[in-house]
Design a protein around this motif. Structure first.
Motif, PDB file in Angstrom:
ATOM      1  N   SER A   1      -3.569   4.792 -11.275  1.00 21.12           N
ATOM      2  CA  SER A   1      -3.065   3.593 -10.604  1.00 21.12           C
ATOM      3  C   SER A   1      -4.161   2.926  -9.793  1.00 21.12           C
ATOM      4  O   SER A   1      -4.294   1.694  -9.789  1.00 21.12           O
ATOM      5  CB  SER A   1      -1.880   3.952  -9.702  1.00 21.12           C
ATOM      6  OG  SER A   1      -1.432   2.823  -8.985  1.00 21.12           O
ATOM      7  N   LEU A   2      -4.971   3.719  -9.119  1.00 23.26           N
ATOM      8  CA  LEU A   2      -6.058   3.177  -8.314  1.00 23.26           C
ATOM      9  C   LEU A   2      -7.038   2.390  -9.172  1.00 23.26           C
ATOM     10  O   LEU A   2      -7.412   1.253  -8.845  1.00 23.26           O
ATOM     11  CB  LEU A   2      -6.785   4.306  -7.595  1.00 23.26           C
ATOM     12  CG  LEU A   2      -8.015   3.892  -6.786  1.00 23.26           C
ATOM     13  CD1 LEU A   2      -7.616   3.072  -5.576  1.00 23.26           C
ATOM     14  CD2 LEU A   2      -8.822   5.113  -6.365  1.00 23.26           C
TER      15      LEU A   2
ATOM     16  N   ASP B   1      -6.697   7.756  -2.373  1.00 21.29           N
ATOM     17  CA  ASP B   1      -5.284   8.136  -2.235  1.00 21.29           C
ATOM     18  C   ASP B   1      -4.341   6.952  -2.113  1.00 21.29           C
ATOM     19  O   ASP B   1      -3.167   7.123  -1.776  1.00 21.29           O
ATOM     20  CB  ASP B   1      -5.109   9.057  -1.029  1.00 21.29           C
ATOM     21  CG  ASP B   1      -5.582   8.426   0.274  1.00 21.29           C
ATOM     22  OD1 ASP B   1      -5.925   7.224   0.253  1.00 21.29           O
ATOM     23  OD2 ASP B   1      -5.615   9.126   1.301  1.00 21.29           O
ATOM     24  N   LEU B   2      -4.847   5.740  -2.364  1.00 19.03           N
ATOM     25  CA  LEU B   2      -4.069   4.498  -2.291  1.00 19.03           C
ATOM     26  C   LEU B   2      -3.672   4.132  -0.863  1.00 19.03           C
ATOM     27  O   LEU B   2      -2.796   3.283  -0.662  1.00 19.03           O
ATOM     28  CB  LEU B   2      -2.819   4.568  -3.190  1.00 19.03           C
ATOM     29  CG  LEU B   2      -3.110   4.709  -4.688  1.00 19.03           C
ATOM     30  CD1 LEU B   2      -1.823   4.906  -5.475  1.00 19.03           C
ATOM     31  CD2 LEU B   2      -3.855   3.482  -5.199  1.00 19.03           C
TER      32      LEU B   2
ATOM     33  N   ARG C   1      -0.857   8.238   2.518  1.00 24.02           N
ATOM     34  CA  ARG C   1      -0.681   8.622   1.118  1.00 24.02           C
ATOM     35  C   ARG C   1       0.732   9.150   0.880  1.00 24.02           C
ATOM     36  O   ARG C   1       1.350   9.743   1.772  1.00 24.02           O
ATOM     37  CB  ARG C   1      -1.708   9.677   0.718  1.00 24.02           C
ATOM     38  CG  ARG C   1      -1.553  11.000   1.415  1.00 24.02           C
ATOM     39  CD  ARG C   1      -2.161  12.167   0.646  1.00 24.02           C
ATOM     40  NE  ARG C   1      -3.591  12.111   0.508  1.00 24.02           N
ATOM     41  CZ  ARG C   1      -4.209  12.209  -0.670  1.00 24.02           C
ATOM     42  NH1 ARG C   1      -3.517  12.353  -1.775  1.00 24.02           N
ATOM     43  NH2 ARG C   1      -5.513  12.193  -0.737  1.00 24.02           N
TER      44      ARG C   1
ATOM     45  N   ASN D   1      -3.086   9.993  -8.370  1.00 27.76           N
ATOM     46  CA  ASN D   1      -3.328   8.643  -7.861  1.00 27.76           C
ATOM     47  C   ASN D   1      -4.356   7.843  -8.651  1.00 27.76           C
ATOM     48  O   ASN D   1      -4.343   6.612  -8.620  1.00 27.76           O
ATOM     49  CB  ASN D   1      -3.832   8.720  -6.405  1.00 27.76           C
ATOM     50  CG  ASN D   1      -2.785   9.210  -5.435  1.00 27.76           C
ATOM     51  OD1 ASN D   1      -1.668   8.715  -5.418  1.00 27.76           O
ATOM     52  ND2 ASN D   1      -3.151  10.183  -4.601  1.00 27.76           N
TER      53      ASN D   1
ATOM     54  N   GLU E   1      -7.145  14.239  -7.145  1.00 29.20           N
ATOM     55  CA  GLU E   1      -6.449  12.959  -7.054  1.00 29.20           C
ATOM     56  C   GLU E   1      -5.900  12.518  -8.405  1.00 29.20           C
ATOM     57  O   GLU E   1      -5.759  11.329  -8.673  1.00 29.20           O
ATOM     58  CB  GLU E   1      -7.379  11.880  -6.499  1.00 29.20           C
ATOM     59  CG  GLU E   1      -7.843  12.106  -5.076  1.00 29.20           C
ATOM     60  CD  GLU E   1      -6.735  11.931  -4.039  1.00 29.20           C
ATOM     61  OE1 GLU E   1      -5.606  11.569  -4.414  1.00 29.20           O
ATOM     62  OE2 GLU E   1      -7.014  12.158  -2.837  1.00 29.20           O
TER      63      GLU E   1
END
Length: 240
Positions: free
Chosen positions: A22-23, A99-100, A213, A19, A16
């Motif tokens: 940002s997560l 994975d947002l 995602r 992602n 990941e």
């Protein structure tokens, strides 16, 4: 809800790197006083290093940590994060996908729901105002099938037993025998709810929008869905 509650947010990762920065930023914005634990299944894409870099950039190496396991499996990873929450003396444990697909901005609503008196708040796609964006019909069918089995066979009092966006009261998790042959895959999500249900936990569902995602590949496939369904049937036969 008391502002003195200690909260641990757990995130389970495998590949990941695209992602995770940002997560972590969005989790930090949503719950600035919470600690974050990333449980990474030894991702070859450098996910763990991205976590360390982010923690250092925010001067939060003590509160944003990464645990790298040499095993793989969502169930075992969530279990490791839960045990860390129990051993660390936290009040609440939150979990969301890496994975947002889950919006970290919804975390305060889940925390508030548990703070209002319930033991488990489930971020739910299957209650009024809950929604799924970007899934093909096949994925929707798999999810509905898994949740139908969980409700009818196990008697779980929630509509969305397979989603991993949740907030738990840690003292209730501590009552469980979490090491009693836990499931390794997505079926762990139903298994822990069943154990909590049998220990008298109270539940609420908070509507969320789940978004497919845009970076990386989904870890859920038809084989995993079938395995999850069979595990639910096994749990019913054990009366666990």
């Amino acid at each position: 809800m008391s502002s003195n509650l200690r909260i641990l947010v757990g995130v389970c990762t495998y590949n990941e790197a695209g992602n995770v920065t940002s997560l972590l930023s969005r989790i930090s914005d949503a719950l600035p006083d919470a600690d974050i634990l990333v449980v990474d299944d030894d991702s070859p894409d450098g996910t763990a290093e991205r976590v360390r870099q982010f923690a250092e950039s925010r001067d939060r190496a003590d509160s944003i940590k990464c645990l790298v396991r040499d095993q793989r499996g969502l169930g075992g990873a969530i279990l490791a994060a839960m045990i860390a929450a129990i051993d660390g003396g936290y009040d609440l444990f939150c979990n969301l996908d890496a994975d947002l697909s889950h919006d970290p901005a919804d975390l305060p609503r889940l925390v508030a729901a548990v703070g209002d008196g319930c033991d488990v708040a489930v971020g739910s796609r299957y209650v009024p105002d809950g929604e799924i964006v970007g899934w093909p019909l096949r994925r929707k069918w798999m999810s509905r099938w898994i949740n139908l089995i969980a409700r009818r066979r196990l008697g779980l009092p929630v509509n969305d037993a397979s989603g991993s966006f949740r907030c738990y009261r840690v003292s209730k998790l501590a009552e469980l025998d979490l090491d009693d042959q836990p499931s390794e895959g997505y079926s762990f999500l139903q298994e822990v709810l069943l154990k909590l249900h049998h220990h008298g936990a109270t539940f609420t569902e908070v509507p969320i929008t789940f978004t497919e995602r845009t970076i990386g590949d989904s870890k859920l496939n038809f084989r995993e869905a079938i395995r999850s369904g069979w595990t639910v049937l096994r749990m019913q036969s054990k009366g666990s």
